[in-house]
Motif scaffolding. Sequence first.
Motif, PDB file in Angstrom:
ATOM      1  N   PRO A 144      -7.679  -9.183 -15.293  1.00  0.00           N
ATOM      2  CA  PRO A 144      -7.684 -10.543 -14.738  1.00  0.00           C
ATOM      3  C   PRO A 144      -7.521 -10.565 -13.212  1.00  0.00           C
ATOM      4  O   PRO A 144      -8.158 -11.375 -12.534  1.00  0.00           O
ATOM      5  N   TYR A 145      -6.707  -9.666 -12.685  1.00  0.00           N
ATOM      6  CA  TYR A 145      -6.536  -9.622 -11.225  1.00  0.00           C
ATOM      7  C   TYR A 145      -7.804  -9.116 -10.542  1.00  0.00           C
ATOM      8  O   TYR A 145      -8.185  -9.605  -9.482  1.00  0.00           O
ATOM      9  N   ALA A 146      -8.478  -8.142 -11.155  1.00  0.00           N
ATOM     10  CA  ALA A 146      -9.729  -7.638 -10.588  1.00  0.00           C
ATOM     11  C   ALA A 146     -10.796  -8.728 -10.597  1.00  0.00           C
ATOM     12  O   ALA A 146     -11.544  -8.882  -9.624  1.00  0.00           O
ATOM     13  N   LEU A 147     -10.858  -9.487 -11.679  1.00  0.00           N
ATOM     14  CA  LEU A 147     -11.835 -10.589 -11.746  1.00  0.00           C
ATOM     15  C   LEU A 147     -11.509 -11.684 -10.741  1.00  0.00           C
ATOM     16  O   LEU A 147     -12.416 -12.259 -10.120  1.00  0.00           O
ATOM     17  N   ASP A 148     -10.220 -11.977 -10.542  1.00  0.00           N
ATOM     18  CA  ASP A 148      -9.819 -12.966  -9.531  1.00  0.00           C
ATOM     19  C   ASP A 148     -10.213 -12.488  -8.138  1.00  0.00           C
ATOM     20  O   ASP A 148     -10.714 -13.270  -7.321  1.00  0.00           O
ATOM     21  N   ALA A 149      -9.979 -11.205  -7.855  1.00  0.00           N
ATOM     22  CA  ALA A 149     -10.350 -10.653  -6.549  1.00  0.00           C
ATOM     23  C   ALA A 149     -11.852 -10.793  -6.330  1.00  0.00           C
ATOM     24  O   ALA A 149     -12.294 -11.254  -5.266  1.00  0.00           O
TER      25      ALA A 149
ATOM     26  N   VAL B 246       0.834  -1.207   0.000  1.00  0.00           N
ATOM     27  CA  VAL B 246       0.000   0.000   0.000  1.00  0.00           C
ATOM     28  C   VAL B 246       0.869   1.258   0.000  1.00  0.00           C
ATOM     29  O   VAL B 246       0.623   2.198  -0.758  1.00  0.00           O
ATOM     30  N   VAL B 247       1.899   1.275   0.842  1.00  0.00           N
ATOM     31  CA  VAL B 247       2.791   2.445   0.891  1.00  0.00           C
ATOM     32  C   VAL B 247       3.478   2.639  -0.459  1.00  0.00           C
ATOM     33  O   VAL B 247       3.556   3.760  -0.971  1.00  0.00           O
TER      34      VAL B 247
ATOM     35  N   GLY C  37      -5.354  -5.346  -4.916  1.00  0.00           N
ATOM     36  CA  GLY C  37      -4.273  -4.364  -4.891  1.00  0.00           C
ATOM     37  C   GLY C  37      -3.490  -4.325  -6.189  1.00  0.00           C
ATOM     38  O   GLY C  37      -3.146  -3.252  -6.692  1.00  0.00           O
ATOM     39  N   LEU C  38      -3.221  -5.506  -6.736  1.00  0.00           N
ATOM     40  CA  LEU C  38      -2.478  -5.578  -7.996  1.00  0.00           C
ATOM     41  C   LEU C  38      -3.297  -4.976  -9.139  1.00  0.00           C
ATOM     42  O   LEU C  38      -2.768  -4.236  -9.978  1.00  0.00           O
ATOM     43  N   ALA C  39      -4.598  -5.254  -9.153  1.00  0.00           N
ATOM     44  CA  ALA C  39      -5.471  -4.636 -10.160  1.00  0.00           C
ATOM     45  C   ALA C  39      -5.467  -3.118 -10.006  1.00  0.00           C
ATOM     46  O   ALA C  39      -5.454  -2.382 -10.995  1.00  0.00           O
ATOM     47  N   ASN C  40      -5.445  -2.647  -8.776  1.00  0.00           N
ATOM     48  CA  ASN C  40      -5.395  -1.213  -8.518  1.00  0.00           C
ATOM     49  C   ASN C  40      -4.105  -0.603  -9.061  1.00  0.00           C
ATOM     50  O   ASN C  40      -4.130   0.451  -9.705  1.00  0.00           O
ATOM     51  N   VAL C  41      -2.983  -1.261  -8.809  1.00  0.00           N
ATOM     52  CA  VAL C  41      -1.701  -0.752  -9.309  1.00  0.00           C
ATOM     53  C   VAL C  41      -1.728  -0.678 -10.832  1.00  0.00           C
ATOM     54  O   VAL C  41      -1.387   0.358 -11.419  1.00  0.00           O
ATOM     55  N   TYR C  42      -2.117  -1.765 -11.485  1.00  0.00           N
ATOM     56  CA  TYR C  42      -2.138  -1.765 -12.949  1.00  0.00           C
ATOM     57  C   TYR C  42      -3.133  -0.735 -13.498  1.00  0.00           C
ATOM     58  O   TYR C  42      -2.878  -0.126 -14.535  1.00  0.00           O
ATOM     59  N   SER C  43      -4.233  -0.512 -12.785  1.00  0.00           N
ATOM     60  CA  SER C  43      -5.186   0.519 -13.210  1.00  0.00           C
ATOM     61  C   SER C  43      -4.569   1.906 -13.088  1.00  0.00           C
ATOM     62  O   SER C  43      -4.748   2.750 -13.969  1.00  0.00           O
TER      63      SER C  43
END
Length: 177
Positions: free
Chosen positions: A105-110, A58-59, A89-95
């Motif tokens: 794909p990470y957002a759908l997995d979440a 997050v930081v 979190g990974l989907a957020n970073v890539y977004s």
Amino acid sequence: AAIYFTKAINSDSKFVQAYDNLGKTYRMLNEKDLAIKSYEISLKIFPKGNAARQNLAVVYTENGDWDNAIYQYTTLISLNPIDPEPYYGLANVYSRIKNYDLALPYALDALKLYKQSPTNYIADSYGQVGLIYYYLGNKSEGRKFIQTAKNEYIKNGFESYFYSTFPKTLLNELNIN
């Protein structure tokens, strides 16, 4: 709080939760370098520490340190592949770096994992998927997921949060009232 966590650490230099909470305290005080240092010490003591690694990610995300954020989130996924948080979190970073093809794909997995044991976060997850579809140009899928997010927010008593999260112009464009 930082004073008390430091006292706890001085009493027991291997008190992982004190380092984690000290890191969170520093993060809340916007002392991000000290937060990172606290989380790194925690991880030296307990390398599989989910709390320290999650908060460290997050930081790094807040600092725009995308490579380190991605590393922490992917490590979290490898340590606990059924936890939805690192996928989110990974989907957020890539977004945030506008790499929506990798984010989806990470957002759908979440979302899939959140559905297995729904929490209040499921609305955030639906919204994340909807926004990614929207930014990929698939407005019909975006609308479907954002509408579901709205329904989930309302169901959980967070309707005002929905309207403060999604821009009115986007909701008008997608015909979500």
